[in-house]
Design a protein around this motif. Structure first.
Motif, short mmCIF file in Angstrom:
data_model
loop_
_atom_site.label_atom_id
_atom_site.label_comp_id
_atom_site.label_asym_id
_atom_site.label_seq_id
_atom_site.Cartn_x
_atom_site.Cartn_y
_atom_site.Cartn_z
N THR A 5 25.59 -36.36 -47.81
CA THR A 5 26.34 -35.48 -48.11
C THR A 5 26.83 -34.09 -47.06
OG1 THR A 5 24.88 -33.76 -48.97
CG2 THR A 5 25.82 -35.05 -50.68
N THR A 6 27.87 -33.51 -46.94
CA THR A 6 28.43 -32.93 -45.89
C THR A 6 28.83 -31.47 -46.34
OG1 THR A 6 30.47 -33.42 -45.79
CG2 THR A 6 28.93 -34.69 -44.46
N ARG A 7 28.82 -30.65 -45.42
CA ARG A 7 29.47 -29.27 -45.86
C ARG A 7 29.68 -28.53 -44.53
NH1 ARG A 7 23.80 -27.27 -47.38
NH2 ARG A 7 23.44 -25.56 -46.25
N THR A 8 30.71 -27.59 -44.55
CA THR A 8 30.92 -26.79 -43.50
C THR A 8 30.00 -25.23 -43.40
OG1 THR A 8 33.20 -27.65 -43.33
CG2 THR A 8 32.79 -25.56 -42.55
N VAL A 9 29.64 -25.10 -42.39
CA VAL A 9 28.74 -23.72 -42.34
C VAL A 9 29.37 -22.99 -41.23
CG1 VAL A 9 26.60 -24.64 -42.96
CG2 VAL A 9 27.32 -24.98 -40.53
N THR A 10 29.41 -21.68 -41.62
CA THR A 10 30.12 -20.67 -40.57
C THR A 10 28.97 -19.52 -40.07
OG1 THR A 10 30.66 -19.06 -42.41
CG2 THR A 10 32.41 -20.81 -41.71
N ILE A 19 32.41 -22.76 -36.63
CA ILE A 19 32.55 -23.37 -37.81
C ILE A 19 31.68 -24.87 -37.71
CG2 ILE A 19 33.92 -24.41 -39.62
CD1 ILE A 19 36.25 -22.23 -38.56
N GLY A 20 30.68 -24.95 -37.99
CA GLY A 20 29.83 -26.23 -37.91
C GLY A 20 30.00 -27.00 -38.81
N HIS A 21 29.34 -28.30 -38.67
CA HIS A 21 29.50 -29.41 -39.68
C HIS A 21 28.05 -29.94 -39.76
CE1 HIS A 21 30.89 -33.14 -41.62
NE2 HIS A 21 30.04 -33.66 -41.09
N LEU A 22 27.76 -29.65 -41.24
CA LEU A 22 26.33 -29.81 -41.50
C LEU A 22 26.44 -31.26 -42.59
CD1 LEU A 22 23.03 -29.04 -41.53
CD2 LEU A 22 23.71 -27.83 -43.84
N ALA A 23 25.35 -32.14 -41.97
CA ALA A 23 25.31 -33.52 -42.70
C ALA A 23 23.85 -33.46 -43.17
CB ALA A 23 25.63 -34.68 -41.93
N LEU A 24 23.55 -33.95 -44.68
CA LEU A 24 22.25 -34.07 -45.13
C LEU A 24 22.05 -35.58 -45.44
CD1 LEU A 24 22.59 -30.60 -47.19
CD2 LEU A 24 21.31 -30.97 -44.99
N ARG A 49 31.32 -37.30 -37.20
CA ARG A 49 30.97 -38.64 -37.43
C ARG A 49 29.70 -39.13 -37.07
NH1 ARG A 49 36.58 -39.88 -36.49
NH2 ARG A 49 35.96 -40.70 -34.29
N ARG A 50 29.32 -38.60 -35.67
CA ARG A 50 27.89 -38.71 -35.41
C ARG A 50 26.95 -37.94 -36.06
NH1 ARG A 50 30.18 -38.38 -29.31
NH2 ARG A 50 30.48 -40.63 -29.20
N ALA A 51 27.13 -36.64 -36.63
CA ALA A 51 26.24 -35.96 -37.63
C ALA A 51 26.10 -36.99 -38.82
CB ALA A 51 26.54 -34.92 -37.90
N ASP A 52 27.32 -37.53 -39.36
CA ASP A 52 27.20 -38.30 -40.75
C ASP A 52 26.20 -39.44 -40.40
OD1 ASP A 52 28.89 -36.38 -41.58
OD2 ASP A 52 30.50 -37.71 -41.67
N GLY A 58 18.60 -40.80 -42.00
CA GLY A 58 17.67 -39.79 -42.69
C GLY A 58 17.31 -38.51 -41.91
N TYR A 59 18.39 -38.05 -41.11
CA TYR A 59 18.10 -36.88 -40.46
C TYR A 59 19.02 -35.66 -40.82
CZ TYR A 59 16.06 -39.57 -36.73
OH TYR A 59 15.19 -40.32 -35.79
N VAL A 60 18.81 -34.63 -41.13
CA VAL A 60 19.45 -33.44 -41.16
C VAL A 60 20.09 -33.26 -39.88
CG1 VAL A 60 19.69 -31.04 -41.61
CG2 VAL A 60 17.90 -32.29 -42.86
N ALA A 61 21.42 -33.19 -39.88
CA ALA A 61 22.37 -33.21 -38.62
C ALA A 61 23.24 -32.17 -38.62
CB ALA A 61 22.90 -34.26 -38.24
N LEU A 62 23.36 -31.06 -37.63
CA LEU A 62 24.48 -30.04 -37.33
C LEU A 62 25.07 -30.30 -36.34
CD1 LEU A 62 25.64 -27.26 -38.21
CD2 LEU A 62 23.75 -26.16 -37.15
#
Length: 241
Positions: A5-10, A19-24, A49-52, A58-62
């Motif tokens: 899943t993804t969400r935007t973080v500020t 404004i970052g992109h967090l992928a879980l 896309r690389r974070a995704d 299996g990584y948390v990626a920001l």
């Protein structure tokens, strides 16, 4: 089936609202995490896309931001912002630490297992976090053979992998030599991969409105560089179920 899943973080950094992109990854357990820094143009769908892709592994990626939510596709504007930034290690570290704080605060992140990967300016920021003594498991950079202030590379506490195109005029052989000499003198566990025939930003898919001498996409080496980064993470920051 969606495995992430993804969400935007500020968050604030460098007097801007980033404004970052967090992928879980799927699940609820803590996982190793990766900070991803973009090229000097700023955060784009390439880094998202690389974070995704890392979340699928299996990584948390920001994927963090450089310019307060802006993508600087004008070369003059990009250089006007990035050149002073690259000349100021403390500013780079502040941007990196702000993003790192967001990543560490994520409940899915194992705060003791974090790596930093970056491209261009984002890679320089990853290296400065290492020179600042941050406890990272690995640092991986492409197009970012930047050197730091004298003696500070000795604070790097993890393996460093760097990739560069052989024909990159920005990261020319003299710059490569200075970077590797710094790493070697500091006793860092370092590796350098030179991709034959590749230009600067070879990893970045072609953007029609950004055409500059010495910059060009190399699809084959781009894929190889990505595989090299994934291999670095598998070695230094393995995902354990």
């Amino acid at each position: 089936m969606t495995t992430f899943t993804t969400r935007t973080v500020t968050y604030p950094a460098d007097a801007l609202t980033m404004i970052g992109h967090l992928a879980l990854p799927a699940g609820a357990d803590r996982r190793p995490a990766v900070l991803i820094g973009p090229e000097g143009t700023g955060l784009s769908d390439v880094e998202r896309r690389r974070a995704d892709a890392l979340a699928e592994l299996g990584y948390v990626a920001l994927a963090f931001d450089l310019h307060g939510g802006r993508y600087l596709d004008d070369p003059g504007e990009m250089l006007a912002r990035c050149m002073p930034l690259l000349a100021d290690p403390d500013r780079m570290r502040n941007i990196g630490h702000a993003a790192l704080d967001v990543l560490r605060a994520e409940p899915r992140t194992d705060p003791d297992r974090i790596a930093a990967v970056g491209y261009g300016t984002g890679g320089a920021i990853a290296l400065e976090l290492g020179r600042d003594g941050v406890d990272l498991r690995a640092i991986g950079t492409v197009n970012a053979l930047t050197t730091g202030r004298p003696g500070e590379a000795a604070r790097i506490r993890c393996p460093v992998w760097a990739g560069v195109g052989s024909e990159d005029p920005i990261m020319a052989p003299a710059q490569r030599d200075a970077f590797t000499a710094e790493m070697q003198a500091a006793g860092v566990d370092w590796r350098l991969t030179v991709y034959g025939g590749a230009l600067h930003a070879f990893h970045h898919p072609t953007v029609d409105h950004i055409v500059r001498p010495g910059v060009g996409h190399h699809p084959r080496h781009a894929l190889r560089a990505w595989h090299d980064i994934v291999d670095l993470l598998a070695e230094c920051l393995p995902v354990t179920e």
